[in-house]
Write an enzyme that holds these catalytic residues in place. Structure first.
Site, PDB file in Angstrom:
ATOM      1  CE1 TYR A  60     -36.280 -33.188  -8.254  1.00  0.00           C
ATOM      2  CE2 TYR A  60     -37.253 -31.173  -7.409  1.00  0.00           C
ATOM      3  CZ  TYR A  60     -36.941 -31.993  -8.474  1.00  0.00           C
ATOM      4  OH  TYR A  60     -37.287 -31.617  -9.746  1.00  0.00           O
ATOM      5  CG  HIS A 128     -40.662 -35.630 -11.555  1.00  0.00           C
ATOM      6  ND1 HIS A 128     -39.992 -35.631 -10.367  1.00  0.00           N
ATOM      7  CD2 HIS A 128     -39.918 -34.859 -12.383  1.00  0.00           C
ATOM      8  CE1 HIS A 128     -38.897 -34.901 -10.460  1.00  0.00           C
ATOM      9  NE2 HIS A 128     -38.825 -34.424 -11.683  1.00  0.00           N
ATOM     10  CB  SER A 207     -31.916 -27.506 -16.871  1.00  0.00           C
ATOM     11  OG  SER A 207     -31.853 -28.429 -15.812  1.00  0.00           O
ATOM     12  N   PRO A 208     -32.902 -23.909 -17.307  1.00  0.00           N
ATOM     13  CG  PRO A 208     -33.741 -21.937 -16.372  1.00  0.00           C
ATOM     14  CD  PRO A 208     -33.631 -23.414 -16.118  1.00  0.00           C
ATOM     15  CG  LEU A 209     -29.398 -20.379 -15.964  1.00  0.00           C
ATOM     16  CD1 LEU A 209     -29.048 -19.960 -14.546  1.00  0.00           C
ATOM     17  CD2 LEU A 209     -29.069 -19.259 -16.944  1.00  0.00           C
ATOM     18  N   GLY A 210     -28.803 -24.476 -18.667  1.00  0.00           N
ATOM     19  CA  GLY A 210     -28.003 -25.617 -19.111  1.00  0.00           C
ATOM     20  C   GLY A 210     -27.263 -26.299 -17.977  1.00  0.00           C
ATOM     21  NE  ARG A 211     -29.329 -31.474 -15.856  1.00  0.00           N
ATOM     22  CZ  ARG A 211     -30.156 -31.638 -16.883  1.00  0.00           C
ATOM     23  NH1 ARG A 211     -29.790 -31.210 -18.072  1.00  0.00           N
ATOM     24  NH2 ARG A 211     -31.319 -32.233 -16.737  1.00  0.00           N
ATOM     25  N   GLY A 212     -26.111 -24.947 -15.395  1.00  0.00           N
ATOM     26  CA  GLY A 212     -25.010 -24.106 -14.957  1.00  0.00           C
ATOM     27  C   GLY A 212     -23.983 -23.811 -16.024  1.00  0.00           C
TER      28      GLY A 212
END
Length: 336
Positions: A60, A128, A207-212
């Site tokens: 990152y 990773h 990404s539990p929020l679907g990448r936003g």
């Protein structure tokens, strides 16, 4: 704010962490303009709230996110369960070299991460991405040496197949699998979830929020903010054209259920992920943000209690196969 509970990842080599983690990637790259100060403020607020499970990786930035996290936790190391990752090899200018799981690289990557983070050990060290050119037994063998040397406390894998997980776990207990999991991404339910349940390995959904998408903050005309945001590139097919339109229609259904529950769509989506854990499987999502207000919203998900009727309504609103588009434009790096 809620009192944040703890959850345990893994059984053979268990690590107790805050029930919600913080993904730090977007503070340095990929999702809009990097914001070191905003990221630092968010990490400090997270620790004050009891969100102590922090997730970073050497790639990152590249490298700059570990430096940011290291500075932010200076003086508070004992409060933190620190996770970082190796395997996606990059040059300082950002060029991707490839996936590297060779034992020599494992050792070097760990030493470099320790230096950047300014710590003497890493609590959870992940591969990773799986290097398909190196037997997983060799990679995990080198990671095991890091545990024996005291540089690493627990081992993890990311985006590994069920077969790879089994081989790795036979070399050294794997504490956690980090992989994408949300209402919008559920393919791991077929083979991977049963495997890690059987082996006693925890799950750390990224990404539990679907990448936003599941926050409701992204729209067809506005999209994700800033040209530097990779979500608007072909790398993420779910954000393109007709696929985005179809997926936003699903988000609207989530919004309707959230309205009845008195929470935000993002909180409802996070609560769904949190509800997938039980006494046999520790599930600790790591939603990423570089903004204190979104961190605080995410923490609010811990107060959202879902009944069996709520879960059934979400299943009906977002059928597992209803999401349009692959999660990556190129799935070649995903172990299968």
């Amino acid at each position: 704010m809620t009192q944040i509970q703890h959850r345990t990842l893994g059984t053979a080599s268990s690590l107790t962490v805050s029930a919600l983690g913080l993904g730090c990637m977007g503070m340095s790259e990929f999702y809009g303009t990097p914001d070191e100060q905003g990221g630092t403020d968010t990490i400090h607020r997270a620790l004050d709230l009891g969100v102590t499970f922090l997730d970073t990786a050497d790639m990152y930035g590249p490298f700059t996110n570990e430096l940011l996290v290291g500075k932010a936790i200076a003086g508070r190391r004992d409060e933190v369960q620190l996770a970082t990752k190796f395997g996606n090899e990059r040059l300082p200018d950002g060029t991707m070299v490839g996936i590297n799981g060779s034992p020599d690289y494992v050792r070097k990557a760990c030493d470099d991460s320790l230096q950047r983070l300014g710590v003497d050990h890493i609590d959870l060290y992940y591969q990773h991405r799986v290097d398909k050119t190196v037997p997983i037994e060799e990679t995990v063998g080198a990671m095991k040496e890091l545990v024996e040397a005291g540089k690493v406390r627990h081992l993890g894998l990311s985006e590994a197949s069920a077969a790879t997980i089994r081989k790795a776990h036979a070399v050294h207990p794997i504490t956690a699998l980090q992989t994408e999991y949300s209402l919008f991404t559920r393919d791991l339910e077929d083979e991977i979830l049963p495997t890690i349940r059987e082996l006693g390995i925890g799950l750390v959904p990224y990404s539990p929020l679907g990448r936003g998408l599941l926050t409701g903050a992204i729209s067809a005309d506005r999209g994700a903010a800033g040209e530097a945001d990779r979500r608007r590139s072909e790398y993420f097919p779910r954000f393109q054209g007709e696929a985005l339109d179809a997926n936003l229609a699903l988000v609207e259904k989530v919004r309707e259920i959230a309205s009845v529950k008195g929470c935000t769509p993002g909180q409802l989506a996070l609560a769904w992920v949190l509800a997938q854990g039980d006494s046999e499987l520790g599930v600790v999502p790591i939603p990423g943000t570089k903004r204190v207000k979104y961190l605080e919203e995410n923490v609010g998900a811990l107060d959202v209690e879902l009944t069996s009727d709520d879960l059934a309504a979400l299943e009906q609103a977002v059928p597992r196969d209803a999401v349009v588009g692959d999660r990556y434009g190129n799935m070649a790096s995903i172990d299968a």
